[in-house]
Design an enzyme around this catalytic site. Structure first.
Site, PDB file in Angstrom:
ATOM      1  N   GLU A 286       7.162  17.653 -77.179  1.00  0.00           N
ATOM      2  CA  GLU A 286       6.362  17.387 -75.979  1.00  0.00           C
ATOM      3  C   GLU A 286       4.884  17.324 -76.368  1.00  0.00           C
ATOM      4  O   GLU A 286       4.437  18.194 -77.110  1.00  0.00           O
ATOM      5  CB  GLU A 286       6.544  18.481 -74.930  1.00  0.00           C
ATOM      6  CG  GLU A 286       5.857  18.097 -73.616  1.00  0.00           C
ATOM      7  CD  GLU A 286       6.072  19.143 -72.509  1.00  0.00           C
ATOM      8  OE1 GLU A 286       6.714  20.173 -72.761  1.00  0.00           O
ATOM      9  OE2 GLU A 286       5.550  18.918 -71.423  1.00  0.00           O
TER      10      GLU A 286
ATOM     11  N   GLY B 181       1.740  28.014 -76.605  1.00  0.00           N
ATOM     12  CA  GLY B 181       2.459  29.267 -76.417  1.00  0.00           C
ATOM     13  C   GLY B 181       3.933  29.186 -76.782  1.00  0.00           C
ATOM     14  O   GLY B 181       4.438  29.981 -77.568  1.00  0.00           O
TER      15      GLY B 181
ATOM     16  N   GLU C  27       9.999  24.622 -74.122  1.00  0.00           N
ATOM     17  CA  GLU C  27      11.261  24.835 -73.403  1.00  0.00           C
ATOM     18  C   GLU C  27      12.406  23.917 -73.831  1.00  0.00           C
ATOM     19  O   GLU C  27      13.299  23.636 -73.023  1.00  0.00           O
ATOM     20  CB  GLU C  27      10.994  24.641 -71.902  1.00  0.00           C
ATOM     21  CG  GLU C  27      10.706  23.185 -71.462  1.00  0.00           C
ATOM     22  CD  GLU C  27       9.243  22.835 -71.330  1.00  0.00           C
ATOM     23  OE1 GLU C  27       8.419  23.483 -72.004  1.00  0.00           O
ATOM     24  OE2 GLU C  27       8.914  21.906 -70.566  1.00  0.00           O
ATOM     25  N   ASN C  28      12.451  23.445 -75.083  1.00  0.00           N
ATOM     26  CA  ASN C  28      13.535  22.571 -75.536  1.00  0.00           C
ATOM     27  C   ASN C  28      14.877  23.085 -75.029  1.00  0.00           C
ATOM     28  O   ASN C  28      15.150  24.277 -75.078  1.00  0.00           O
ATOM     29  CB  ASN C  28      13.576  22.544 -77.063  1.00  0.00           C
ATOM     30  CG  ASN C  28      12.204  22.423 -77.669  1.00  0.00           C
ATOM     31  OD1 ASN C  28      11.520  21.452 -77.437  1.00  0.00           O
ATOM     32  ND2 ASN C  28      11.792  23.444 -78.410  1.00  0.00           N
TER      33      ASN C  28
ATOM     34  N   HIS D 204       8.826  31.932 -68.291  1.00  0.00           N
ATOM     35  CA  HIS D 204       8.361  30.566 -68.045  1.00  0.00           C
ATOM     36  C   HIS D 204       9.268  29.541 -68.727  1.00  0.00           C
ATOM     37  O   HIS D 204       9.743  28.597 -68.087  1.00  0.00           O
ATOM     38  CB  HIS D 204       6.916  30.437 -68.534  1.00  0.00           C
ATOM     39  CG  HIS D 204       6.312  29.090 -68.324  1.00  0.00           C
ATOM     40  ND1 HIS D 204       5.510  28.791 -67.247  1.00  0.00           N
ATOM     41  CD2 HIS D 204       6.410  27.951 -69.045  1.00  0.00           C
ATOM     42  CE1 HIS D 204       5.131  27.531 -67.324  1.00  0.00           C
ATOM     43  NE2 HIS D 204       5.665  26.995 -68.412  1.00  0.00           N
ATOM     44  N   GLU D 205       9.499  29.728 -70.022  1.00  0.00           N
ATOM     45  CA  GLU D 205      10.304  28.732 -70.754  1.00  0.00           C
ATOM     46  C   GLU D 205      11.736  28.727 -70.235  1.00  0.00           C
ATOM     47  O   GLU D 205      12.354  27.674 -70.105  1.00  0.00           O
ATOM     48  CB  GLU D 205      10.274  28.990 -72.260  1.00  0.00           C
ATOM     49  CG  GLU D 205       8.875  29.081 -72.883  1.00  0.00           C
ATOM     50  CD  GLU D 205       7.939  27.954 -72.494  1.00  0.00           C
ATOM     51  OE1 GLU D 205       8.414  26.842 -72.197  1.00  0.00           O
ATOM     52  OE2 GLU D 205       6.709  28.192 -72.462  1.00  0.00           O
TER      53      GLU D 205
ATOM     54  N   HIS E  63      12.007  26.830 -67.005  1.00  0.00           N
ATOM     55  CA  HIS E  63      11.957  25.377 -67.196  1.00  0.00           C
ATOM     56  C   HIS E  63      13.357  24.773 -67.284  1.00  0.00           C
ATOM     57  O   HIS E  63      13.525  23.578 -67.052  1.00  0.00           O
ATOM     58  CB  HIS E  63      11.218  25.033 -68.491  1.00  0.00           C
ATOM     59  CG  HIS E  63       9.748  24.771 -68.322  1.00  0.00           C
ATOM     60  ND1 HIS E  63       9.247  23.983 -67.315  1.00  0.00           N
ATOM     61  CD2 HIS E  63       8.678  25.152 -69.066  1.00  0.00           C
ATOM     62  CE1 HIS E  63       7.923  23.912 -67.441  1.00  0.00           C
ATOM     63  NE2 HIS E  63       7.545  24.619 -68.495  1.00  0.00           N
TER      64      HIS E  63
ATOM     65  N   GLU F 173       5.169  21.941 -64.531  1.00  0.00           N
ATOM     66  CA  GLU F 173       4.332  23.043 -65.014  1.00  0.00           C
ATOM     67  C   GLU F 173       3.783  23.914 -63.886  1.00  0.00           C
ATOM     68  O   GLU F 173       3.829  25.132 -63.957  1.00  0.00           O
ATOM     69  CB  GLU F 173       3.201  22.515 -65.901  1.00  0.00           C
ATOM     70  CG  GLU F 173       3.682  21.880 -67.211  1.00  0.00           C
ATOM     71  CD  GLU F 173       4.584  22.782 -68.056  1.00  0.00           C
ATOM     72  OE1 GLU F 173       4.655  24.007 -67.792  1.00  0.00           O
ATOM     73  OE2 GLU F 173       5.240  22.262 -68.977  1.00  0.00           O
TER      74      GLU F 173
HETATM   75  N1  B3K Z   1       5.839  22.440 -71.991  1.00  0.00           N
HETATM   76  C1  B3K Z   1       5.184  23.121 -73.082  1.00  0.00           C
HETATM   77  C2  B3K Z   1       3.849  22.594 -73.395  1.00  0.00           C
HETATM   78  C3  B3K Z   1       3.821  21.440 -74.299  1.00  0.00           C
HETATM   79  C4  B3K Z   1       2.410  21.105 -74.693  1.00  0.00           C
HETATM   80  C5  B3K Z   1       2.298  19.812 -75.397  1.00  0.00           C
HETATM   81  N2  B3K Z   1       0.958  19.564 -75.858  1.00  0.00           N
HETATM   82  C6  B3K Z   1       5.089  24.576 -72.857  1.00  0.00           C
HETATM   83  C7  B3K Z   1       5.211  25.021 -71.457  1.00  0.00           C
HETATM   84  O1  B3K Z   1       4.421  24.722 -70.600  1.00  0.00           O
HETATM   85  O2  B3K Z   1       6.159  25.700 -71.178  1.00  0.00           O
HETATM   86 ZN    ZN Z   2       5.617  25.088 -68.978  1.00  0.00          ZN
END
Ligand code: B3K
Ligand code: ZN
Length: 897
Positions: A125, A265, A268-269, A301-302, A305, A324
């Site tokens: 991402e 940080g 969330e794959n 948070h992850e 997602h 987000e």
């Molecule tokens: N979705 C990712 C952030 C990706 C940042 C790319 N530059 C982490 C998060 O917000 O959970």
């Molecule tokens: Zn996020």
């Protein structure tokens, strides 16, 4: 390095993808210097699309082979320019085969496939997948993936990817393989692989659905004593999402992997979350209370997602806040619920609002200001901002404030019922909220399309004879880049009225039916100016406006000092109780700042302190803080927040022209005088809030430590031997990092003789703990008395490297963003240092460089002399060769807006 002229991408230009994908099969032959990737994609023409070409994106790739339906394409069969590979005249159904080579060990951008400490990781991402293979790398193309990983077994015993492990085995030459299948379709940005020498803590849990799921936390060998808290946080997250939103884990296996080199940080794959070590590794020895809380929040948070982001994803990157803002709101609520108590929830709310004001309000007022749903971008990575995240979360919170918790839940349920498995927009989310509650949320759209922080001016008129109170609210919003005029927002304003004894009065709006019973009403401000009439108000009340910070606005109301002290003592809304103290302190700090400036201007040779000591003593603030500090009915965590003065950045934002040095002198002066006047109370609080026994990161204990340590930091301002002895004792006796770091910080920020040795001892003790050494660098970069030379010297330390983002942030960002008065030193040396670092980082890691580039965003607000020096530094960066799209966008906007 991308050096092509940066192009602006516009939301209005969105077009559906020409081809859709059903399945993606990938084979990786992992090798740090050259990894071969073979990809087979089953594509079909999208009936909803206008174009007919197959459009693939690719960056920094060596294209080895390209076949359509088994036929190799020659150079004449496709076009390749500016990172876009176009295949014209492709059949309606196409099986595309692509072979590419990448060089993970040369990848310092940490996007795509890269190596960290000998192991392989990916970050896709927003647009990193295109550094792995040519692909329609856009979030509205969702597909099912099967991934085969092959690598040397000795070096890379662990091979992970998304979904379920379906096969593994041996290969010739000491190699082995693992095949992974993700049962859910996903956009390419959620692809991940990890390969290396890792170990895990694992646990099987029974899900609500009755299925079992395997949970794993993967770390480098030697870190298994630091994974329990992340595992607990994951289990709590799973339970919470079922309870609060009825959302269960949809996978048989959920993995978290920690990596030391990571741009942000965590990520969330699907089924394979990859985390910065900072948000995984914790035990009492190395992690502070704040670290423990952050880990819980980020793991949550992850995990959240998985539904808000992965099951329902974004149609395009302009919709980023769809996932987000919503997921930040969910993690905020999760953390609050984990504390459980009302006062704990309030503390969490105050913390979140502090972040918003400290970082998002300035963003909204600066050259990078953008709506929660931006209209354009040059580099999407620059839009993972506090506006998209934190203001986005406030926007989601306002739905809940307007619709109630149940109404909000109904909206969420409808959102999933309608859009599971789809890539959608912020409008779709708003429509689900509106339809589920039969509400018109048309005007609410402006929260997504208009940038800038709205201001709400409140004025009140009480009429004793008719016992009515008229509250007039007037809204406005300053101009922001590209948006001169704003339309009124739909703003929920939560209001309460206090009687002379500080009790909540029952509220009744004119014309409302039934008896007054609620003590907080949510007023809906939708016009530029509106008057609300409360009836049956038996005495002149004190107003508590914007309770719980019910909207992300600046509230202006002409409170007297006495009213603020009253609210601080009595408001039943803990947020506004805290807020009243902050208003009082801000007022005082601004007055002191002006006094410092006046003293300087008058050319007085007397010390500024003498001048400040002579200006009128402010008893109200001291008395109010003393009362709060000693109020045992209040949560210690709340008292700590009440005692913490607004930061220098926060005060700066209140000034017409920022004078960082004057602000610093004023704030230090106030801290010292408060320490002097409250010395005995602070000492008592210090003693009363010790946490003997085994360490526990729970909110209650953390709150006591926070109060004790804020008391210590005030007391250390006095530089008296008794206090320094307390700090020295704490430094030696502490059984946890929170107390250890607080003690060290008190010593380093004082005139204590032994601070050099304390720093050295700390370093030697924690040399092997990268995350603690980061703290060691930050502590020194932000210490009182640190200057550009301190930081330059630290940058020469053998443990320092710009290549590791955490380390770079600890020292460089720590100084440029966390030590305003030293960074903005009059000779401009701070800015030259900044420019050097931005340029150096730009060459290796554009994303991190662009973050640092933003430290000068607000340059036009500073005194003319500083402005001029900042402009030169910005120009120096602007004219340096090979500027990345990331840095170039930030600098160009800073210089033009
Ligand atoms: N979705 C990712 C952030 C990706 C940042 C790319 N530059 C982490 C998060 O917000 O959970
Ligand atoms: Zn996020």
């Amino acid at each position: 390095m991308r050096t092509d002229t940066p192009q602006t991408i516009y939301r209005k230009d969105y077009a559906a993808p020409n081809y859709l994908i059903d399945t993606v099969e990938m084979g990786f032959d992992l090798d740090p210097s050259a990894t071969r990737v073979a990809t087979r994609i089953a594509m079909r023409r999208n009936p909803a699309a206008a174009g007919r070409d197959i459009v693939l994106f690719g960056e920094e790739l060596e294209l080895v082979a390209l076949r359509v339906n088994g036929k190799a394409l020659g150079r004449g069969d496709y076009r390749l320019a500016g990172g876009v590979l176009t295949i014209p005249g492709a059949p309606a159904k196409a099986e595309l085969e692509i072979e590419t080579l990448t060089h993970p060990d040369k990848n310092t951008s940490l996007m795509g496939l890269y190596v960290s400490n000998g192991n392989f990781f990916t970050q896709c991402e927003a647009e990193g997948f295109r550094k792995i293979t040519y692909f329609p790398d856009r979030p509205d193309v969702m597909a099912k993936y099967t991934v085969m990983l092959r690598a040397d077994r000795a070096k890379y015993p662990v091979l992970l990817s998304n979904g379920n492990l379906v096969e593994e085995g041996e290969l010739p030459d000491g190699r082995h393989y693992a095949k992974w299948e993700d049962p859910f379709k996903k956009p390419s940005y959620l692809f991940a692989l990890v390969a290396g020498n890792l170990v895990c803590q694992e646990e099987t849990v029974r899900l609500k659905s009755g299925r079992d799921a395997l949970l794993q936390v993967w770390v480098e060998d030697g870190n298994l004593d630091k994974t329990q808290h992340a595992m607990d946080s994951l289990k709590n997250s799973i339970d919470w999402d079922v309870k609060r939103f009825g959302l269960d884990l949809d996978l048989d296996r959920f993995m978290i992997v920690a990596v030391g080199d990571f741009n942000m940080g965590a990520m969330e794959n699907k089924g394979l979350n990859i985390f910065n070590t900072k948000y995984v590794l914790a035990n009492p020895r190395i992690a502070t209370d704040v670290d423990f809380a952050n880990i819980e929040a980020v793991v949550g948070h992850e995990y959240f997602h998985n539904w808000t982001g992965n099951r329902v994803t974004c149609r395009d990157w302009f919709q980023l806040s769809l996932k987000e803002g919503l997921t930040v709101f969910r993690d905020q609520e999760f953390s609050a619920d984990m504390i459980g108590t009302d006062s704990g929830r309030a503390v969490k709310r105050i913390d979140d609002v502090r972040v918003l004001r400290q970082a998002q309000f300035p963003e909204d007022a600066g050259p990078m200001a953008h709506p929660v749903r931006p209209d354009s971008y040059v580099e999407i990575n620059n839009f993972y901002t506090v506006t998209v995240y934190e203001k986005g979360a406030e926007v989601v919170r306002m739905y809940q404030t307007l619709l109630g918790r149940e109404g909000f839940r109904k909206g969420m349920d409808l959102y999933f019922a309608r859009h599971d498995g789809q890539a959608v927009t912020c409008d779709d989310f708003r429509a689900a909220m509106a339809d589920a509650n039969k509400r018109d949320l048309g005007q609410f759209e402006r929260w997504y399309s208009q940038s800038g922080t709205p201001e709400v001016d409140a004025s009140a008129r009480y009429d004793a004879k008719s016992q009515t109170l008229e509250l007039t609210l007037e809204q406005s919003c300053p101009a922001t880049p590209g948006q001169k005029k704003k339309q009124p927002f739909h703003i929920p304003v939560a209001v309460g009225l206090l009687d002379a004894r500080g009790r909540d009065m029952p509220l009744r709006l004119d014309g409302a039916k039934g008896a007054a019973k609620d003590t907080t009403l949510v007023l809906e401000l939708t016009k530029a100016r509106q008057t609300f009439r409360f009836t049956g108000v038996s005495e002149k009340p004190v107003l508590s406006i914007l309770r719980g910070f019910s909207a992300p606005v600046v509230l202006k109301y002409d409170y007297s000092d006495a009213e603020l002290a009253f609210l601080m003592a009595h408001d039943s809304d803990p947020f506004n109780r805290w807020e009243a103290g902050q208003r009082l302190a801000t007022r005082r700090l601004l007055n002191l700042t002006v006094a410092v400036q006046a003293a300087r201007q008058s050319g007085h040779v007397v010390a500024v302190d003498t001048v400040l000591n002579n200006i009128e003593h402010d008893g109200a603030l001291t008395a109010a803080l003393r009362a709060t500090l000693n109020d045992q009915s209040l949560d210690p965590a709340f008292r700590e927040l009440a005692l913490t003065l607004p930061s220098e950045t926060m005060i700066a934002e209140q000034m017409e022209v920022i004078d960082p040095h004057a602000i610093h002198v004023a704030r230090q002066f106030l801290r010292r005088s408060l320490a002097r006047e409250l010395r005995e109370d602070l000492l008592a609080a210090y003693r009363a809030n010790r946490t003997p026994g085994d360490y526990s990161p729970d909110a209650g204990s953390a709150g006591r430590r926070a109060l004790k340590n804020v008391a210590l930091s005030y007391l250390a301002e006095l530089d008296d031997p008794e206090v320094l002895e307390l700090a020295a004792q704490q430094d030696v006796a502490a059984n946890n990092m929170t107390d250890r770091l607080a003690a060290l910080s008190a010593l380093v920020n004082s005139a204590a003789a032994g601070k050099g040795e304390a720093l050295q001892r700390f370093y030697e003790e924690f040399e092997a703990e990268a995350l603690v050494i980061d703290k060691w660098f930050t502590l020194q970069a932000t210490a009182r008395g640190a200057d550009v030379n301190t930081v330059r010297t630290l940058a020469e330390h053998p443990a320092f490297t710009l290549k590791n983002p955490n380390r770079a942030r600890s020292l460089i960002f720590g100084f440029c963003n966390g030590n305003p008065s030293a960074f903005h030193v009059a000779d401009g040396n701070g800015y030259s240092f900044w420019a050097e670092q931005v340029i150096a980082l730009n060459a290796s890691n554009p994303q991190v460089a662009a973050r640092l580039a933003r430290s000068l965003d607000r340059w036009r607000k500073y005194t003319p002399a500083l402005q001029e020096k900042m402009r030169l530094a910005l120009q120096q960066v602007a004219s340096s060769p090979k500027l990345s799209r990331d840095v170039s966008e930030v600098i160009t906007k800073a210089l033009s807006n």
